[in-house]
Design a protein around this motif. Structure first.
Motif, short mmCIF file in Angstrom:
data_model
loop_
_atom_site.label_atom_id
_atom_site.label_comp_id
_atom_site.label_asym_id
_atom_site.label_seq_id
_atom_site.Cartn_x
_atom_site.Cartn_y
_atom_site.Cartn_z
N UNK A 80 46.74 43.86 41.00
CA UNK A 80 47.75 42.85 41.34
C UNK A 80 48.32 42.10 40.15
N UNK A 81 47.70 42.25 38.98
CA UNK A 81 48.18 41.59 37.78
C UNK A 81 48.35 42.63 36.67
N UNK A 82 49.24 42.35 35.75
CA UNK A 82 49.50 43.29 34.66
C UNK A 82 49.50 42.56 33.32
N UNK A 83 49.30 43.32 32.25
CA UNK A 83 49.43 42.81 30.89
C UNK A 83 48.53 41.63 30.59
N UNK A 84 49.07 40.61 29.88
CA UNK A 84 48.25 39.46 29.48
C UNK A 84 47.71 38.66 30.66
N UNK A 85 48.39 38.71 31.80
CA UNK A 85 47.91 37.97 32.97
C UNK A 85 46.64 38.62 33.51
N UNK A 86 46.62 39.95 33.55
CA UNK A 86 45.42 40.66 33.99
C UNK A 86 44.28 40.45 33.00
N UNK A 87 44.61 40.44 31.70
CA UNK A 87 43.59 40.22 30.67
C UNK A 87 42.97 38.84 30.81
N UNK A 88 43.82 37.83 31.04
CA UNK A 88 43.32 36.47 31.20
C UNK A 88 42.43 36.35 32.44
N UNK A 89 42.87 36.90 33.55
CA UNK A 89 42.09 36.84 34.79
C UNK A 89 40.74 37.53 34.61
N UNK A 90 40.74 38.69 33.92
CA UNK A 90 39.49 39.41 33.71
C UNK A 90 38.54 38.62 32.80
N UNK A 91 39.10 37.94 31.80
CA UNK A 91 38.27 37.10 30.94
C UNK A 91 37.62 35.97 31.76
N UNK A 92 38.41 35.37 32.64
CA UNK A 92 37.88 34.29 33.47
C UNK A 92 36.72 34.79 34.33
N UNK B 166 36.73 40.79 45.53
CA UNK B 166 36.24 41.66 44.46
C UNK B 166 37.20 41.63 43.27
N UNK B 167 37.06 40.62 42.39
CA UNK B 167 37.97 40.53 41.24
C UNK B 167 37.98 41.76 40.35
N UNK B 168 36.83 42.42 40.18
CA UNK B 168 36.81 43.64 39.37
C UNK B 168 37.81 44.68 39.88
N UNK B 169 38.08 44.64 41.17
CA UNK B 169 38.99 45.62 41.78
C UNK B 169 40.43 45.12 41.83
N UNK B 170 40.62 43.87 42.30
CA UNK B 170 42.00 43.43 42.56
C UNK B 170 42.75 42.97 41.31
N UNK B 171 42.05 42.55 40.27
CA UNK B 171 42.76 42.00 39.10
C UNK B 171 43.75 43.01 38.52
N UNK B 172 43.30 44.23 38.23
CA UNK B 172 44.20 45.22 37.64
C UNK B 172 45.17 45.83 38.65
#
Length: 391
Positions: A65-77, A57-63
């Motif tokens: 396990x990742x922070x800042x620009x890395x989380x933003x990039x993953x969410x864009x993907x 569930x990327x909508x849940x784990x991205x924020x």
């Protein structure tokens, strides 16, 4: 065009092309360092078999396990691919786009789409065929084109030979994984069809192959394919023979198979009073010997659950803890589901295809002919020449 390489099958984590196209658009204009840092950060949190991590569930784990620009990039993907690309599985695409220079960094370290990347995004057939050629995809299509259909195991031998000859990969696990990933790629592109565990090239796949300049034929491939066709025909003949056997003789054949598989005290039961059991044998599991009972079905109709229930109910009469049903056809869905019902005695199901495989493997009703090919050992002469140079 792509930079020439003496190697084929260059990407170990070969991605599907839809994922590649999504990430080319998203990574274009993104600092390469951010992409790599995101992939590394995810990799550092993958867990272990004993303590796995859920990435479904990327909508849940991205924020989480990742922070800042890395989380933003993953969410864009995740979001800009319309939930197609899970960032957890992007490392293979990262390797792919760098290997084939579909993206390149500008002086500021930012990814920019190259001419090859633009052509690939536009669906240019020439660049796609070049990628397919360098990744062994066209060779895999040629292997499928030589057969009506094939399971992965049917392709492993020739695929492994191809890797040993043209790639840097050669371990058993890598051979299996590179084959699996390229079959997934072909399925996603609609160039092959899948029926259960079997793959077959379709008209789109044949058309894609036909657009490629034919290579010089390898006589060994012609021989191999001729043998494969012959063996496939013989297996069909064997299946037809089994379907028309006398029922009692079919039971005797299954008894011979169990003997060949090192079962002990194998007995083909009498016609009456056998509680539906046709063959009984004992199998060794470590230091324990267990009795196994077998029921065989020669009819072409699928075996249904009542047959399985009857077999399971007969186990106590033979002091057996497990049973097997062997058929020349197949099993209904409810029968398959009931075979491993919780807290019930396990029942092994062997359908016609698996029975044929086992008969061939153990040489029951099949005779094998050994063929030898004589081939010049070029490695020997190269080594000999190098030795002369050292003298």
């Amino acid at each position: 065009m792509l930079t020439p390489s003496p190697y084929r099958v260059r990407s170990p984590l070969f991605p599907d092309y839809t994922t590649v196209r999504h990430l080319l658009r998203i990574w274009n204009g993104e600092p390469r360092e951010n992409v790599l840092r995101m992939i590394t950060k995810i990799s550092d949190q993958t867990g272990t078999p004993q303590d796995p991590v859920d990435w479904s569930e990327p909508d849940k784990w991205i924020n989480e396990r990742l922070k800042g620009p890395l989380a933003e990039l993953a969410m864009r993907m995740w979001r800009e691919s319309d939930h197609y690309v899970n960032p957890r599985h992007s490392y293979g695409t990262y390797l792919f786009v760098n290997t084939f220079e579909l993206l390149a960094t500008d002086p500021g370290g930012v990814y920019r789409l190259t001419e090859n990347g633009r052509l690939f995004l536009d669906g240019d057939p020439a660049i796609t065929r070049e990628l397919d050629e360098q990744e062994g995809v066209l060779h895999l299509l040629s292997l499928l084109a030589a057969r009506p259909s094939a399971k992965r195991g049917d392709l492993l031998g020739e695929w492994g030979e191809y890797l040993h000859k043209y790639s840097k990969f050669g371990t058993e696990s890598t051979i299996k994984d590179t084959l699996r990933r390229r079959l997934v790629n072909l399925l996603e592109r609609g160039l092959v069809d899948r029926d259960g565990m079997a793959y077959a090239i379709n008209e789109a796949g044949k058309k894609h192959m036909g657009a490629v300049r034919p290579k010089e034929k390898d006589p060994k491939q012609d021989i191999t394919r001729a043998i494969q066709h012959f063996n496939a025909d013989q297996r069909e003949r064997l299946k037809e023979t089994l379907a028309h056997m006398d029922p009692k003789k079919f039971e005797e054949l299954v008894g011979a198979l169990l003997d060949a598989m090192d079962y002990q005290d194998v007995v083909v039961t009498k016609v009456s009073g056998d509680m539906g059991i046709d063959v009984v044998g004992k199998a060794q599991f470590g230091i324990t010997t267990v009795t196994e009972v077998v029921q065989v079905k020669r009819k072409k109709d699928k075996v249904r659950r009542p047959i399985l229930d009857q077999l399971r109910g007969s186990l106590p009469y033979y002091n057996a803890i497990r049973g097997t049903i062997i058929t020349v056809s197949d099993f209904t869905k409810d029968c398959v589901e009931a075979a491993l019902f919780p807290n019930a005695a396990p029942i092994t199901l062997i359908n016609g295809d698996e029975l044929i495989r086992m008969l061939v493997e153990h040489g029951i009703g099949v005779k094998k002919t050994q063929l030898e090919l004589e081939e010049v050992d070029e490695t020997y002469f190269v080594t000999l020449q190098e030795r002369e140079g050292e003298l």
